[in-house]
Design an enzyme around this catalytic site. Structure first.
Site, PDB file in Angstrom:
ATOM      1  N   ASN A   9       0.790  -1.286   0.171  1.00 25.19           N
ATOM      2  CA  ASN A   9       0.043   0.160   0.044  1.00 25.19           C
ATOM      3  C   ASN A   9       0.992   1.036  -0.086  1.00 25.19           C
ATOM      4  O   ASN A   9       1.488   1.644   0.993  1.00 25.19           O
ATOM      5  CB  ASN A   9      -0.772   0.101   1.333  1.00 25.19           C
ATOM      6  N   LYS A  11       0.178   4.274  -0.109  1.00 23.78           N
ATOM      7  CA  LYS A  11      -0.593   5.452   0.276  1.00 23.78           C
ATOM      8  C   LYS A  11      -0.221   6.679  -0.408  1.00 23.78           C
ATOM      9  O   LYS A  11      -0.268   6.494  -1.818  1.00 23.78           O
ATOM     10  CB  LYS A  11      -0.158   5.798   1.719  1.00 23.78           C
ATOM     11  N   HIS A  96      -9.503   1.224   5.072  1.00 28.70           N
ATOM     12  CA  HIS A  96      -8.190   1.337   5.881  1.00 28.70           C
ATOM     13  C   HIS A  96      -8.458   2.305   6.996  1.00 28.70           C
ATOM     14  O   HIS A  96      -9.350   3.137   6.996  1.00 28.70           O
ATOM     15  CB  HIS A  96      -7.361   1.985   5.155  1.00 28.70           C
ATOM     16  N   GLU A  98      -6.895   4.858   7.981  1.00 32.09           N
ATOM     17  CA  GLU A  98      -6.579   6.211   7.704  1.00 32.09           C
ATOM     18  C   GLU A  98      -7.853   6.698   7.232  1.00 32.09           C
ATOM     19  O   GLU A  98      -8.143   8.007   7.093  1.00 32.09           O
ATOM     20  CB  GLU A  98      -5.428   6.373   6.811  1.00 32.09           C
ATOM     21  N   GLU A 168      -5.332  -4.754  10.940  1.00 31.61           N
ATOM     22  CA  GLU A 168      -4.314  -4.257  10.926  1.00 31.61           C
ATOM     23  C   GLU A 168      -4.440  -3.252  12.255  1.00 31.61           C
ATOM     24  O   GLU A 168      -5.502  -2.079  12.484  1.00 31.61           O
ATOM     25  CB  GLU A 168      -4.389  -2.851  10.097  1.00 31.61           C
ATOM     26  N   GLY A 174       2.178   2.530  10.691  1.00 33.68           N
ATOM     27  CA  GLY A 174       3.152   3.464  10.565  1.00 33.68           C
ATOM     28  C   GLY A 174       3.996   3.824  11.844  1.00 33.68           C
ATOM     29  O   GLY A 174       4.457   5.199  11.702  1.00 33.68           O
ATOM     30  N   SER A 214       3.564  -1.814  10.608  1.00 33.96           N
ATOM     31  CA  SER A 214       4.925  -1.972  10.825  1.00 33.96           C
ATOM     32  C   SER A 214       5.526  -3.098  10.172  1.00 33.96           C
ATOM     33  O   SER A 214       6.617  -3.578  11.042  1.00 33.96           O
ATOM     34  CB  SER A 214       5.321  -1.487  12.061  1.00 33.96           C
TER      35      SER A 214
HETATM   36  C1  PEP Z   1      -1.039   0.208   5.868  1.00 33.57           C
HETATM   37  O1  PEP Z   1      -0.866   1.360   5.542  1.00 33.57           O
HETATM   38  O2  PEP Z   1      -1.470  -0.812   5.759  1.00 33.57           O
HETATM   39  C2  PEP Z   1       0.309  -0.248   7.000  1.00 33.57           C
HETATM   40  C3  PEP Z   1       0.076  -1.633   7.430  1.00 33.57           C
HETATM   41  O3  PEP Z   1       1.378   0.649   7.050  1.00 33.57           O
HETATM   42  P1  PEP Z   1       2.882   0.342   7.617  1.00 33.57           P
HETATM   43  O4  PEP Z   1       3.306  -0.812   7.238  1.00 33.57           O
HETATM   44  O5  PEP Z   1       3.772   1.615   7.381  1.00 33.57           O
HETATM   45  O6  PEP Z   1       2.374   0.197   9.145  1.00 33.57           O
END
Ligand code: PEP
Length: 258
Positions: A9, A11, A96, A98, A168, A174, A214
């Site tokens: 992803n 983003k 997501h 976000e 998640e 992040g 992460s």
């Molecule tokens: C994500 O954006 O779905 C995500 C898991 O980001 P990150 O790997 O940067 O934590």
């Protein structure tokens, strides 16, 4: 043992030129590997055609990061599932954290997005996950259960078979803080049991439940080796070709070892 699924992803990152060289670097590196792992790249909308063009020859699929809950019409600024299909996109992330946080997406909106994707035979990658306060209060299972029930459990057996679930935990996205493999496994097992109770054992077994938060080249192997972790949704680490490819390699190894 089913193969793993690794989704990048990107983003809202990268210029067009950067996106082009990142995608080409990933394509070149994974061309060398005899892949069992399914790989999906989700760039920003303006770069989707770049990925769908490459995907024809490369070992990956194109995915979008979002879609509209509406069909084509007067919805300025939106992108429909129908448009994604016309570009050759095959997957689409929805819900997501976000999107939930900055764009007010609720479980009901996510359910509508899932419906639009189903109507156009796209694979929804539906995100769920608790906030840190939920986990501290011991409410994390309840929060995830409600998200899944309200966004997915209206689907029929035939439909749910085409859905990917991404667990998640919001506190891990992040932040550099990852769920431990045991925490991920515990929640993935819980999600699989929810699906089993509603749709039966075979569908529960076949459903892809991937982890995001992460996940990186160092911790991917430990996470993917868990029985109920079917791969990863990768944010930051998908922006570096070498790191993303190492994560794919971890998925390959985890399948062989499981
Ligand atoms: C994500 O954006 O779905 C995500 C898991 O980001 P990150 O790997 O940067 O934590």
């Amino acid at each position: 043992m089913k193969s793993k699924l690794v989704i990048g992803n990107w983003k809202m990152n990268q210029s067009f030129e950067e996106a082009e060289s990142l995608a080409t670097a990933i394509q070149d590196e994974i061309a060398e590997i005899h892949l069992q792992t399914e790989v999906v790249i989700c760039p920003p909308f303006p770069y989707l055609e770049l990925i769908t063009d490459l995907a024809d020859e490369a070992n990956f699929y194109a995915g979008a990061q979002n879609c509209s809950q509406f069909n084509n019409g007067a919805y300025t600024g939106e992108v429909s599932a129908e448009m994604l299909v016309s570009l050759g996109v095959e997957f689409c992330i929805v819900g997501h954290s976000e999107r939930r946080k900055y764009f007010g997406e609720t479980n009901a909106i996510i359910a509508e997005k899932v419906n639009r994707l189903m109507e156009h035979e796209l694979i929804p990658v539906v995100c769920c996950g608790e906030q840190l306060e939920d986990r501290k209060a011991g409410n994390h299972f309840k929060v995830v259960e409600t998200q899944i029930q309200e966004s997915l459990f209206h689907l029929s057996k035939e439909e749910i078979e085409h859905v990917v679930i991404a667990y998640e935990p919001v506190w891990a996205i992040g932040t550099g803080e990852t769920a431990t493999p045991a925490q991920a496994e515990e929640m993935h097992r819980f999600i699989r049991t929810l699906i089993e109770k509603k749709y039966g054992t075979e569908i529960a077994f076949n459903t892809y439940i991937i982890y995001g938060g992460s996940c990186n080249a160092k911790n991917a192997m430990d996470l993917f080796s868990q029985e109920n972790v079917d791969g990863g949704l990768i944010g930051g680490a998908s922006l570096k070709a070498a790191d993303f490819v190492q994560i794919i390699e971890a998925a390959e190894t985890a399948v062989c070892e499981n």
